[in-house]
Design a protein around this motif. Structure first.
Motif, short mmCIF file in Angstrom:
data_model
loop_
_atom_site.label_atom_id
_atom_site.label_comp_id
_atom_site.label_asym_id
_atom_site.label_seq_id
_atom_site.Cartn_x
_atom_site.Cartn_y
_atom_site.Cartn_z
N LYS A 16 20.79 -9.53 -38.42
CA LYS A 16 19.97 -10.28 -39.34
C LYS A 16 19.16 -9.33 -40.21
O LYS A 16 18.70 -8.30 -39.75
CB LYS A 16 19.03 -11.22 -38.59
CG LYS A 16 19.76 -12.30 -37.79
CD LYS A 16 18.75 -13.20 -37.09
CE LYS A 16 19.47 -14.29 -36.30
NZ LYS A 16 18.51 -15.18 -35.60
N ALA A 37 14.48 -23.09 -44.42
CA ALA A 37 13.81 -22.77 -43.14
C ALA A 37 14.65 -23.28 -41.98
O ALA A 37 15.12 -24.42 -41.99
CB ALA A 37 12.42 -23.39 -43.10
N GLY A 38 14.84 -22.41 -40.97
CA GLY A 38 15.62 -22.75 -39.81
C GLY A 38 17.10 -22.53 -39.98
O GLY A 38 17.84 -22.41 -39.00
N ASP A 39 17.60 -22.52 -41.23
CA ASP A 39 19.02 -22.31 -41.50
C ASP A 39 19.24 -20.94 -42.10
O ASP A 39 19.91 -20.09 -41.51
CB ASP A 39 19.52 -23.41 -42.43
CG ASP A 39 20.99 -23.23 -42.74
OD1 ASP A 39 21.68 -22.55 -41.98
OD2 ASP A 39 21.45 -23.79 -43.77
N THR A 75 14.57 -17.62 -40.59
CA THR A 75 13.98 -17.92 -39.28
C THR A 75 12.78 -17.01 -39.07
O THR A 75 12.70 -15.90 -39.63
CB THR A 75 15.00 -17.70 -38.15
OG1 THR A 75 15.49 -16.36 -38.19
CG2 THR A 75 16.16 -18.68 -38.27
N ASP A 123 10.09 -15.47 -35.94
CA ASP A 123 9.81 -15.32 -34.51
C ASP A 123 8.46 -16.00 -34.25
O ASP A 123 7.42 -15.57 -34.79
CB ASP A 123 9.76 -13.83 -34.14
CG ASP A 123 9.73 -13.62 -32.64
OD1 ASP A 123 9.26 -14.53 -31.92
OD2 ASP A 123 10.19 -12.55 -32.20
N GLU A 124 8.49 -17.07 -33.46
CA GLU A 124 7.28 -17.86 -33.27
C GLU A 124 6.19 -17.11 -32.51
O GLU A 124 5.02 -17.50 -32.54
CB GLU A 124 7.61 -19.16 -32.53
CG GLU A 124 8.18 -18.94 -31.15
CD GLU A 124 8.51 -20.25 -30.45
OE1 GLU A 124 8.78 -20.19 -29.25
OE2 GLU A 124 8.52 -21.31 -31.12
N ASN A 133 19.23 -15.09 -42.10
CA ASN A 133 20.39 -15.23 -41.24
C ASN A 133 21.70 -15.16 -42.00
O ASN A 133 22.76 -14.99 -41.38
CB ASN A 133 20.33 -16.57 -40.50
CG ASN A 133 19.09 -16.70 -39.64
OD1 ASN A 133 18.57 -15.69 -39.15
ND2 ASN A 133 18.60 -17.92 -39.47
#
Length: 801
Positions: A76, A102-104, A107, A109-110, A118
């Motif tokens: 990534k 977002a999310g796709d 991303t 790191d929470e 990605n």
């Protein structure tokens, strides 16, 4: 080495700029703990009932991240780090990402806020992404900071080659154009970012088409690269030019796109026509008629279209007057034609000088000293042909007096063999042109003479045809027209122009003109007609009438007495002598009929004797017979009509009482009895003589002027308004209906009212139209129906008996 050093410096500069941007974005703005504690204390005080103003100070902020497009790594792609100053590193915070991709695509790191891409991204598809981030407590899910927006921009790389707007250009430019003449302009586009670096900065170059054309590097305009002498369409017409567009401002390593330009040189009139040979030879028979083609010659022009159109003309030679040349518009050939009849015995060959030139103006800039026209010599040989005899003249005109004796020579014709053999010729007359055989011709010398007496008054001209035939070759014949005019001889006496008949009143004056006479003569003297009128020398009429010549070929007949008696003599025949003025003088006597009549004061005829009337009527025997036949036929028609009328029996109005179609009864109104019942009797149509004269016709439109009303029209009351409206509507519908029947058809406008004791009397609504019925109940309806009951009751009784 210098190029490699430059590339390394560029890459180092790009990496440093990316690092500095990321560092600047991830800078944290620390929040003092004291301020946070004060805010907590203010919250506590607010819980005691006092609402204090709270001031929230953001704990972290950034503007934008940069990401390189078309990343080809296996892992990534790291973008940057999002860090809040509220993060103590104890793992109680959670980073949340939202927005575009977002999310796709993106991303986070929470736990630590690291931002990654990605997927492989393309700036040409989307240049930037708008994202939002926030921090929440992992345990409670409460937002610790408000949501903040930031942008991820894609750094452009040179990954798109230039593309031309057209894959193939087709253009043209006139030949002989000056150097640098603009041909066309090509345009290419690059999808890379024109605001960043040189990835979209293009340079044009020509890879195929040297040395004829060139292209401007910045604009893409193609121009001619050679002078007029080299750009000659007749040498080369089509060119294929390949143009390249290179990005990175044309530097080494840039991407390239190409397009093809097909260039055609259009024609200009820079070539005169030229004959393919200088001498042409033809041969034609001497019998060829004027206007017949002899042969074709052709000149060649290297130009095209209108620039290659040409025309030919004869400019010299001994055959200038004997031949002509025309131009074939389709093939651009010169057609030599015969202008005048040819004669092998006179001239056996001709020479023509023919010139050719363009119809359009020639561009002489490129000709130099070359001529604009071309010449060719045409030699035409004449072939001998066995020709028929040839008359010395095309036609002959002869004159002869109409009283010439039989055998008199009118004139002569002459024909000879035009060939060298000089064969003898014999003559004859085409009898189809002389059906009465008035003339003949001597077979040896061609003398034309009279064979029968002539009369100019029957035919003033005779058109005959003389045939000349060779003795040795009977098939060789020719014809010569001969026009013979008959000269007039005074052989006809003048006569009255018409039959003259007039009258004289019993009481008149001496010297009164009663008639003007004129004459006609079949002859045609050269000086015109001149007639003289006089009375005959002998006769009793000389004491009654006289003739006065008017001098204009007319004469007046005058009375010599003042009174005449129709009882004594009712008709006078006055002989008038008419003499012409030509030689030999001819004369005749015409008779004028004069009747004696009774006249009024104005001199108008009132009464003549029966003899005079019969004579004046002028009815011939045929006219009397025709009148008699007409009278007989008329009498026969009258007798036949009377007999037919007598034999014809009178047809009753009603033929059969059982034929209900013969008598249609219309019940238009309830009540009123028989007086209001009108019947349309078809029997009246079969026997028109039985129709009452006072009754109006029902087969035509009634007219107020021809048929005045018999009684005054009763104005309906308001109670009958619905009846009137109904009938008016039915009348209007029938009048406006284009398919309505003619006027001799029955149109029913019946309206059954309500409240009638008798109901409807129509038999159409009865259950049965035939059968025994008791009509005695009609007597109970009142006196109006009693008579009807007696009629039907009597009929039933008769039938029963």
């Amino acid at each position: 080495v210098s190029t490699m050093r430059t590339c390394l410096l560029v890459m180092l500069w790009a990496s440093l700029s990316l690092y500095v941007d990321n560092m600047s974005i991830t800078r944290r703005f620390v929040v003092e703990m004291g301020e946070m504690e004060e805010e907590k204390e203010e919250d506590r005080d607010g819980g005691k009932g006092e609402k204090l103003l709270k001031r929230f100070k953001r704990g972290w902020m950034w503007n934008q991240f940069f990401l390189q497009e078309e990343y080809t790594g296996s892992d990534k792609q790291y973008i940057g780090k999002l860090q809040s100053d509220m993060d103590r590193g104890d793992g109680t915070l959670k980073y949340i990402l939202s927005g575009d991709g977002a999310g796709d695509i993106f991303t986070i790191d929470e736990n630590n806020g690291d931002l990654h891409a990605n997927k492989r991204l393309d700036r040409e598809d989307k240049a930037f992404y708008t994202l939002r981030a926030t921090v929440v407590n992992k345990n409670t899910g409460i937002k610790l900071e408000p949501e903040t927006e930031f942008i991820v921009k894609l750094h452009d790389i040179n990954d798109n080659e230039p593309i031309f707007t057209k894959e193939l250009y087709t253009v043209s430019v006139p030949e002989r154009s000056n150097m640098g003449t603009s041909v066309t302009q090509v345009t290419a586009t690059d999808a890379d970012d024109s605001m960043y670096g040189n990835s979209a900065k293009l340079r044009y170059s020509i890879s195929q088409g040297h040395p004829y054309f060139s292209v401007e590097p910045d604009t893409g305009i193609i121009r001619t690269a050679l002078g007029p002498g080299e750009m000659d369409r007749e040498k080369r017409e089509h060119y294929q030019v390949v143009i390249e567009a290179k990005d990175m401002a044309g530097q080494r390593g840039g991407l390239t796109g190409t397009t093809t330009v097909n260039i055609t040189l259009t024609d200009v009139n820079d070539n005169p026509p030229r004959f393919s040979q200088s001498i042409y030879q033809f041969s034609v028979p001497e019998s060829m008629k004027a206007g017949t083609p002899v042969g074709r010659i052709k000149a060649v022009d290297k130009d095209l279209g209108k620039n290659a159109e040409m025309f030919y003309n004869v400019v010299g030679g001994d055959g200038l007057d004997m031949f002509d040349v025309i131009t074939d518009k389709d093939s651009q050939e010169g057609i030599i034609i015969v202008g005048k009849p040819l004669d092998y015995e006179k001239t056996r060959s001709y020479t023509l000088e023919i010139q050719v030139q363009n119809t359009q103006t020639l561009d002489t800039r490129f000709l130099g000293y070359l001529p604009t026209k071309d010449m060719a010599t045409v030699r035409i040989g004449i072939e001998d042909v066995d020709e028929p005899p040839l008359f010395e003249r095309a036609s002959y005109m002869m004159e002869v007096k109409e009283d010439a004796a039989v055998g008199t020579a009118v004139g002569s014709v002459r024909a000879m063999d035009p060939d060298g053999y000089n064969s003898p010729v014999r003559y004859s007359i085409d009898r189809r042109t002389d059906l009465d055989r008035l003339f003949n011709v001597h077979s040896g010398n061609g003398s034309v003479f009279i064979t029968r007496p002539l009369d100019r008054e029957e035919a003033a001209w005779h058109n005959i045809s003389v045939i000349a035939t060779e003795f040795n070759k009977p098939l060789q014949t020719s014809r010569g027209p001969v026009y013979i005019r008959l000269l007039d001889v005074n052989d006809n006496a003048p006569t009255f122009a018409s039959f003259y008949e007039t009258f004289v009143c019993e009481k008149t004056k001496a010297g009164q003109k009663i008639q003007t006479v004129s004459a006609v003569d079949a002859d045609d003297p050269a000086g015109g007609h001149k007639f003289f009128f006089s009375l005959a020398t002998e006769g009793a009429y000389r004491g009654n009438f006289t003739v006065r010549d008017n001098g204009d070929n007319t004469a007046g007949v005058l009375t010599r007495r003042s009174s005449y008696s129709r009882l004594h003599k009712s008709v006078y025949l006055v002989p008038v002598v008419i003499t012409d003025g030509d030689f030999p003088m001819q004369s005749s006597t015409g008779t004028l009929t004069v009747r004696v009549c009774t006249c009024d004061r104005e001199g108008n005829m009132e009464l003549c004797n029966a003899e005079a009337q019969t004579s004046s009527a002028g009815l011939s025997t045929g006219a009397l017979v025709a009148i008699l036949l007409c009278v007989i036929i008329l009498l026969m028609i009258i007798v036949l009509f009377a007999a037919l009328k007598k034999q014809k029996k009178k047809e009753p109005l009603i033929i059969s009482k059982e034929d209900v179609r013969d008598n249609v009864v219309s019940y238009n109104d309830e009540g009123g009895g028989e007086e209001d019942t009108q019947a349309f009797d078809i029997g009246a149509l079969r026997n028109p003589e039985a129709i009452e004269e006072s009754k109006q016709r029902r087969d035509i439109i009634p007219s107020d002027t021809l048929y005045p009303p018999l009684r005054q029209t009763v104005i309906p009351s308001r109670d009958n308004a619905d009846v009137r409206d109904f009938i008016n509507q039915r009348v209007q519908d029938n009048d406006n209906n284009p398919t309505a029947p003619p006027y001799d058809s029955l149109a029913t406008y019946a309206y059954e009212g309500t409240g009638s004791v008798a109901e409807s009397l129509s038999s159409l609504g009865s259950a049965s139209s035939e059968g025994d019925q008791d009509y005695n109940y009609l007597s109970d309806w009142g006196p109006r129906f009693r008579k009807l009951a007696d009629m039907y009751g009597a009929e039933d009784s008769d039938c029963d008996s």
